[in-house]
Write a protein that holds these residues in place. Structure first.
Motif, PDB file in Angstrom:
ATOM      1  N   VAL A   1       0.851  -1.187   0.000  1.00 10.76           N
ATOM      2  CA  VAL A   1       0.000   0.000   0.000  1.00 10.76           C
ATOM      3  C   VAL A   1       0.888   1.239   0.000  1.00 10.76           C
ATOM      4  CG1 VAL A   1      -1.934  -1.123   1.180  1.00 10.76           C
ATOM      5  CG2 VAL A   1      -0.194   0.032   2.518  1.00 10.76           C
ATOM      6  N   ARG A   2       0.306   2.367  -0.393  1.00 18.00           N
ATOM      7  CA  ARG A   2       1.083   3.610  -0.437  1.00 18.00           C
ATOM      8  C   ARG A   2       1.112   4.339   0.901  1.00 18.00           C
ATOM      9  NH1 ARG A   2      -0.301   6.473  -6.174  1.00 18.00           N
ATOM     10  NH2 ARG A   2       0.214   4.676  -7.458  1.00 18.00           N
ATOM     11  N   ARG A   3       0.010   4.315   1.617  1.00 14.78           N
ATOM     12  CA  ARG A   3      -0.111   5.074   2.860  1.00 14.78           C
ATOM     13  C   ARG A   3       0.335   4.217   4.045  1.00 14.78           C
ATOM     14  NH1 ARG A   3      -2.426  10.269   2.094  1.00 14.78           N
ATOM     15  NH2 ARG A   3      -1.646  10.328   4.202  1.00 14.78           N
ATOM     16  N   VAL A   4       1.546   4.411   4.477  1.00 15.88           N
ATOM     17  CA  VAL A   4       2.099   3.587   5.560  1.00 15.88           C
ATOM     18  C   VAL A   4       2.487   4.426   6.783  1.00 15.88           C
ATOM     19  CG1 VAL A   4       2.915   1.762   4.023  1.00 15.88           C
ATOM     20  CG2 VAL A   4       4.407   3.700   4.520  1.00 15.88           C
ATOM     21  N   GLU A   5       1.987   5.648   6.855  1.00 14.69           N
ATOM     22  CA  GLU A   5       2.401   6.554   7.920  1.00 14.69           C
ATOM     23  C   GLU A   5       2.077   6.025   9.312  1.00 14.69           C
ATOM     24  OE1 GLU A   5       0.677   7.537   5.224  1.00 14.69           O
ATOM     25  OE2 GLU A   5       2.166   8.750   4.172  1.00 14.69           O
ATOM     26  N   SER A   6       0.884   5.460   9.489  1.00 12.75           N
ATOM     27  CA  SER A   6       0.513   4.970  10.824  1.00 12.75           C
ATOM     28  C   SER A   6       1.393   3.798  11.237  1.00 12.75           C
ATOM     29  CB  SER A   6      -0.958   4.573  10.864  1.00 12.75           C
ATOM     30  OG  SER A   6      -1.219   3.522   9.953  1.00 12.75           O
ATOM     31  N   THR A   7       1.727   2.953  10.290  1.00 14.28           N
ATOM     32  CA  THR A   7       2.609   1.827  10.600  1.00 14.28           C
ATOM     33  C   THR A   7       4.015   2.314  10.908  1.00 14.28           C
ATOM     34  OG1 THR A   7       1.283   0.521   9.076  1.00 14.28           O
ATOM     35  CG2 THR A   7       3.359  -0.435   9.781  1.00 14.28           C
ATOM     36  N   LEU A   8       4.474   3.311  10.175  1.00 14.68           N
ATOM     37  CA  LEU A   8       5.805   3.862  10.446  1.00 14.68           C
ATOM     38  C   LEU A   8       5.852   4.574  11.796  1.00 14.68           C
ATOM     39  CD1 LEU A   8       6.964   5.194   6.975  1.00 14.68           C
ATOM     40  CD2 LEU A   8       7.778   3.188   8.210  1.00 14.68           C
ATOM     41  N   MET A   9       4.756   5.214  12.177  1.00 16.95           N
ATOM     42  CA  MET A   9       4.723   5.848  13.514  1.00 16.95           C
ATOM     43  C   MET A   9       4.828   4.794  14.603  1.00 16.95           C
ATOM     44  SD  MET A   9       2.171   9.115  13.299  1.00 16.95           S
ATOM     45  CE  MET A   9       0.751   8.216  12.744  1.00 16.95           C
ATOM     46  N   ALA A  10       4.147   3.674  14.421  1.00 20.78           N
ATOM     47  CA  ALA A  10       4.236   2.595  15.410  1.00 20.78           C
ATOM     48  C   ALA A  10       5.653   2.040  15.460  1.00 20.78           C
ATOM     49  CB  ALA A  10       3.231   1.495  15.077  1.00 20.78           C
ATOM     50  N   ALA A  11       6.278   1.885  14.296  1.00 19.18           N
ATOM     51  CA  ALA A  11       7.661   1.380  14.255  1.00 19.18           C
ATOM     52  C   ALA A  11       8.619   2.364  14.913  1.00 19.18           C
ATOM     53  CB  ALA A  11       8.069   1.104  12.811  1.00 19.18           C
ATOM     54  N   ALA A  12       8.437   3.657  14.659  1.00 21.64           N
ATOM     55  CA  ALA A  12       9.309   4.670  15.269  1.00 21.64           C
ATOM     56  C   ALA A  12       9.147   4.685  16.787  1.00 21.64           C
ATOM     57  CB  ALA A  12       8.997   6.045  14.680  1.00 21.64           C
ATOM     58  N   ALA A  13       7.916   4.572  17.251  1.00 20.11           N
ATOM     59  CA  ALA A  13       7.675   4.557  18.696  1.00 20.11           C
ATOM     60  C   ALA A  13       8.298   3.317  19.339  1.00 20.11           C
ATOM     61  CB  ALA A  13       6.180   4.605  18.979  1.00 20.11           C
ATOM     62  N   LEU A  14       8.184   2.170  18.679  1.00 15.56           N
ATOM     63  CA  LEU A  14       8.791   0.951  19.204  1.00 15.56           C
ATOM     64  C   LEU A  14      10.308   1.058  19.240  1.00 15.56           C
ATOM     65  CD1 LEU A  14       8.597  -1.984  20.190  1.00 15.56           C
ATOM     66  CD2 LEU A  14       8.615  -2.678  17.787  1.00 15.56           C
ATOM     67  N   SER A  15      10.892   1.571  18.175  1.00 15.22           N
ATOM     68  CA  SER A  15      12.342   1.738  18.135  1.00 15.22           C
ATOM     69  C   SER A  15      12.810   2.685  19.240  1.00 15.22           C
ATOM     70  CB  SER A  15      12.755   2.269  16.755  1.00 15.22           C
ATOM     71  OG  SER A  15      14.145   2.410  16.675  1.00 15.22           O
ATOM     72  N   ALA A  16      12.079   3.764  19.442  1.00 12.22           N
ATOM     73  CA  ALA A  16      12.422   4.708  20.503  1.00 12.22           C
ATOM     74  C   ALA A  16      12.275   4.073  21.886  1.00 12.22           C
ATOM     75  CB  ALA A  16      11.554   5.958  20.399  1.00 12.22           C
ATOM     76  N   ALA A  17      11.248   3.244  22.069  1.00 10.77           N
ATOM     77  CA  ALA A  17      11.054   2.588  23.366  1.00 10.77           C
ATOM     78  C   ALA A  17      12.209   1.654  23.679  1.00 10.77           C
ATOM     79  CB  ALA A  17       9.735   1.819  23.363  1.00 10.77           C
ATOM     80  N   PHE A  18      12.658   0.895  22.694  1.00 14.98           N
ATOM     81  CA  PHE A  18      13.815   0.019  22.905  1.00 14.98           C
ATOM     82  C   PHE A  18      15.036   0.865  23.269  1.00 14.98           C
ATOM     83  CE2 PHE A  18      11.410  -3.528  21.567  1.00 14.98           C
ATOM     84  CZ  PHE A  18      12.185  -4.675  21.619  1.00 14.98           C
ATOM     85  N   ALA A  19      15.277   1.942  22.522  1.00 16.63           N
ATOM     86  CA  ALA A  19      16.446   2.791  22.776  1.00 16.63           C
ATOM     87  C   ALA A  19      16.365   3.453  24.143  1.00 16.63           C
ATOM     88  CB  ALA A  19      16.565   3.835  21.673  1.00 16.63           C
ATOM     89  N   ASP A  20      15.185   3.934  24.507  1.00 10.69           N
ATOM     90  CA  ASP A  20      15.017   4.597  25.803  1.00 10.69           C
ATOM     91  C   ASP A  20      15.279   3.649  26.966  1.00 10.69           C
ATOM     92  OD1 ASP A  20      14.359   6.875  24.428  1.00 10.69           O
ATOM     93  OD2 ASP A  20      12.197   6.764  24.859  1.00 10.69           O
ATOM     94  N   GLU A  21      15.042   2.369  26.767  1.00  4.92           N
ATOM     95  CA  GLU A  21      15.280   1.385  27.822  1.00  4.92           C
ATOM     96  C   GLU A  21      16.681   0.785  27.738  1.00  4.92           C
ATOM     97  OE1 GLU A  21      13.389   0.635  30.439  1.00  4.92           O
ATOM     98  OE2 GLU A  21      11.908   2.122  29.782  1.00  4.92           O
ATOM     99  N   GLY A  22      17.545   1.381  26.913  1.00  3.78           N
ATOM    100  CA  GLY A  22      18.940   0.926  26.807  1.00  3.78           C
ATOM    101  C   GLY A  22      19.147  -0.266  25.901  1.00  3.78           C
ATOM    102  N   ARG A  23      18.203  -0.517  24.996  1.00  4.30           N
ATOM    103  CA  ARG A  23      18.294  -1.650  24.075  1.00  4.30           C
ATOM    104  C   ARG A  23      18.062  -1.189  22.633  1.00  4.30           C
ATOM    105  NH1 ARG A  23      18.429  -6.664  25.621  1.00  4.30           N
ATOM    106  NH2 ARG A  23      18.403  -7.172  27.801  1.00  4.30           N
ATOM    107  N   PRO A  24      18.937  -0.305  22.112  1.00  3.65           N
ATOM    108  CA  PRO A  24      18.741   0.183  20.744  1.00  3.65           C
ATOM    109  C   PRO A  24      19.007  -0.904  19.714  1.00  3.65           C
ATOM    110  CG  PRO A  24      20.851   0.917  21.568  1.00  3.65           C
ATOM    111  CD  PRO A  24      20.146   0.237  22.726  1.00  3.65           C
ATOM    112  N   PHE A  25      18.383  -0.761  18.556  1.00  4.20           N
ATOM    113  CA  PHE A  25      18.619  -1.688  17.453  1.00  4.20           C
ATOM    114  C   PHE A  25      19.890  -1.268  16.717  1.00  4.20           C
ATOM    115  CE2 PHE A  25      13.905  -1.701  17.797  1.00  4.20           C
ATOM    116  CZ  PHE A  25      13.775  -3.012  18.208  1.00  4.20           C
ATOM    117  N   GLY A  26      20.566  -2.266  16.160  1.00  2.27           N
ATOM    118  CA  GLY A  26      21.728  -1.917  15.336  1.00  2.27           C
ATOM    119  C   GLY A  26      23.015  -2.491  15.788  1.00  2.27           C
TER     120      GLY A  26
END
Length: 138
Positions: free
Chosen positions: A113-138
């Protein structure tokens, strides 16, 4: 063996945090958002701060299911390799902060699909939550 590599072409990530996210995605994708083993893995990894990453993982999985035009292939938890879709999801979580244009294209291709903004917001929030708890991806 070549059939397995064709279906599961990607090796597991070396990052333990990405492997945790992959485990939770696989469990929730196969057994539902309230899967106890996924919840236990998040609790074990994050301790008392497990709620935010767990809820955001559930949110991402719900967004993926609601937005996708087709099926998203996931492997069983015991597999030592990843599907192309799993690899894309982890790439999105890893690069969401540094390459938003790239991840938007990756997510659009994955979901069909073209409109993926809501899914990307969820992914960004999840990535930030991992990083905030000291478990960043990468």
């Amino acid at each position: 063996m070549t059939e397995t590599i064709a279906l599961l072409p990607h090796a597991l990530p070396t990052c333990a945090n990405a492997r945790l996210a992959l485990f939770a995605m696989r469990r929730m994708g196969a057994h539902g958002l309230a899967d106890a083993r996924a919840s236990h893995a998040m609790f074990t990894a994050f301790g008392q701060g497990f709620r935010r990453p767990l809820v955001l993982m559930r949110t991402l999985m719900a967004e993926l299911a609601a937005t996708a035009a087709g099926t998203i292939a996931i492997a069983p938890c015991c597999c030592a390799r990843m599907t192309p879709a799993e690899s894309v999801l982890l790439a999105v979580l890893t690069r969401i902060e540094t390459a938003p244009d790239v991840v938007q294209l990756l997510m659009a291709d994955l979901l069909g699909v073209r409109r993926v903004e809501s899914t990307l917001m969820a992914a960004a929030a999840l990535s930030a939550a991992f990083a905030d708890e000291g478990r960043p991806f990468g």
